[in-house]
Design a protein around this motif. Structure first.
Motif, PDB file in Angstrom:
ATOM      1  N   ALA A 147       0.822  -1.362   0.070  1.00 13.10           N
ATOM      2  CA  ALA A 147      -0.153   0.019  -0.116  1.00 13.10           C
ATOM      3  C   ALA A 147       0.788   1.130  -0.004  1.00 13.10           C
ATOM      4  O   ALA A 147       2.048   1.251   0.443  1.00 13.10           O
ATOM      5  CB  ALA A 147      -0.759  -0.096   1.213  1.00 13.10           C
ATOM      6  N   GLU A 148       0.299   2.299  -0.495  1.00 12.34           N
ATOM      7  CA  GLU A 148       1.073   3.458  -0.567  1.00 12.34           C
ATOM      8  C   GLU A 148      -0.020   4.728  -0.260  1.00 12.34           C
ATOM      9  O   GLU A 148      -1.084   4.715  -0.423  1.00 12.34           O
ATOM     10  CB  GLU A 148       1.581   3.630  -1.966  1.00 12.34           C
ATOM     11  N   VAL A 149       0.633   5.728   0.479  1.00 12.22           N
ATOM     12  CA  VAL A 149      -0.028   6.923   0.727  1.00 12.22           C
ATOM     13  C   VAL A 149       0.721   8.087   0.411  1.00 12.22           C
ATOM     14  O   VAL A 149       1.726   8.073   0.724  1.00 12.22           O
ATOM     15  CB  VAL A 149      -0.580   6.954   2.508  1.00 12.22           C
ATOM     16  N   ASP A 150       0.146   9.216  -0.456  1.00 11.73           N
ATOM     17  CA  ASP A 150       0.928  10.379  -0.419  1.00 11.73           C
ATOM     18  C   ASP A 150       0.099  11.650   0.329  1.00 11.73           C
ATOM     19  O   ASP A 150      -0.770  11.507   0.440  1.00 11.73           O
ATOM     20  CB  ASP A 150       0.621  10.561  -2.017  1.00 11.73           C
ATOM     21  N   THR A 151       0.926  11.927   1.333  1.00  9.19           N
ATOM     22  CA  THR A 151       0.463  12.897   2.178  1.00  9.19           C
ATOM     23  C   THR A 151       0.449  14.286   2.060  1.00  9.19           C
ATOM     24  O   THR A 151       0.162  15.249   2.680  1.00  9.19           O
ATOM     25  CB  THR A 151       1.416  12.594   3.445  1.00  9.19           C
ATOM     26  N   SER A 152       0.972  14.515   0.717  1.00  9.69           N
ATOM     27  CA  SER A 152       1.210  15.951   0.277  1.00  9.69           C
ATOM     28  C   SER A 152      -0.003  16.826   0.254  1.00  9.69           C
ATOM     29  O   SER A 152      -0.058  18.052   0.494  1.00  9.69           O
ATOM     30  CB  SER A 152       1.833  16.123  -1.211  1.00  9.69           C
ATOM     31  N   ALA A 153      -1.189  16.314   0.167  1.00  5.82           N
ATOM     32  CA  ALA A 153      -2.466  17.097  -0.166  1.00  5.82           C
ATOM     33  C   ALA A 153      -3.231  16.895   1.268  1.00  5.82           C
ATOM     34  O   ALA A 153      -4.439  17.431   1.360  1.00  5.82           O
ATOM     35  CB  ALA A 153      -3.269  16.862  -1.090  1.00  5.82           C
ATOM     36  N   ARG A 154      -2.771  16.082   2.078  1.00  3.19           N
ATOM     37  CA  ARG A 154      -3.559  16.011   3.522  1.00  3.19           C
ATOM     38  C   ARG A 154      -3.521  16.879   4.269  1.00  3.19           C
ATOM     39  O   ARG A 154      -2.358  17.454   4.807  1.00  3.19           O
ATOM     40  CB  ARG A 154      -3.089  14.542   4.037  1.00  3.19           C
ATOM     41  N   PRO A 155      -4.538  17.144   5.023  1.00  2.00           N
ATOM     42  CA  PRO A 155      -4.376  18.366   6.265  1.00  2.00           C
ATOM     43  C   PRO A 155      -3.687  17.780   7.274  1.00  2.00           C
ATOM     44  O   PRO A 155      -3.130  18.357   8.279  1.00  2.00           O
ATOM     45  CB  PRO A 155      -6.094  18.263   6.578  1.00  2.00           C
ATOM     46  N   ASP A 156      -3.590  16.371   7.362  1.00  2.33           N
ATOM     47  CA  ASP A 156      -2.645  15.864   8.421  1.00  2.33           C
ATOM     48  C   ASP A 156      -1.342  15.428   8.073  1.00  2.33           C
ATOM     49  O   ASP A 156      -0.449  14.380   8.800  1.00  2.33           O
ATOM     50  CB  ASP A 156      -3.554  14.588   9.182  1.00  2.33           C
ATOM     51  N   ALA A 157      -0.841  16.039   7.175  1.00  6.36           N
ATOM     52  CA  ALA A 157       0.494  15.525   6.740  1.00  6.36           C
ATOM     53  C   ALA A 157       1.749  15.811   7.542  1.00  6.36           C
ATOM     54  O   ALA A 157       2.529  14.812   7.726  1.00  6.36           O
ATOM     55  CB  ALA A 157       0.715  16.616   5.343  1.00  6.36           C
ATOM     56  N   HIS A 158       1.571  16.915   8.380  1.00 10.76           N
ATOM     57  CA  HIS A 158       2.708  16.936   9.717  1.00 10.76           C
ATOM     58  C   HIS A 158       2.675  15.659  10.562  1.00 10.76           C
ATOM     59  O   HIS A 158       3.714  15.035  10.969  1.00 10.76           O
ATOM     60  CB  HIS A 158       2.556  18.212  10.244  1.00 10.76           C
TER      61      HIS A 158
END
Length: 88
Positions: A18-29
């Motif tokens: 699985a893969e997650v791209d956090t760049s556009a997520r509000p919880d990226a930090h």
């Protein structure tokens, strides 16, 4: 940040990715902090696991570390769980 998890082993020997791209997520930090902690305690080579246990390959923005049951840190366990749950 791209976080990839590859899980192998287990009783059935089924591989899961699985893969997650956090760049556009509000919880990226939050993801970044968790990923940094998981990488800090990872190994550069796959560790010896236990029979029927899972082995993990965790890659964050091109840096890969390895971990295996039952010696995952809490951060590694949480990151793996979240990525496998939310990743495509």
């Amino acid at each position: 940040m791209r976080i990839r998890v590859r899980r192998t082993g287990g009783f059935a020997g089924i591989e899961r990715r699985a893969e997650v791209d956090t760049s556009a997520r509000p919880d990226a930090h939050e993801w970044q902090t968790l990923a940094e902690r998981a990488l800090a305690s990872g190994r550069d080579t796959p560790p010896a696991g236990v029979p029927d246990g899972f082995s993990y390959e965790i890659t964050v923005d091109g840096r890969t570390v390895y971990a295996a049951d039952p010696r995952l840190t809490e951060e590694q366990r949480e990151l793996v769980s979240r990525v496998l749950k939310e990743g495509a």
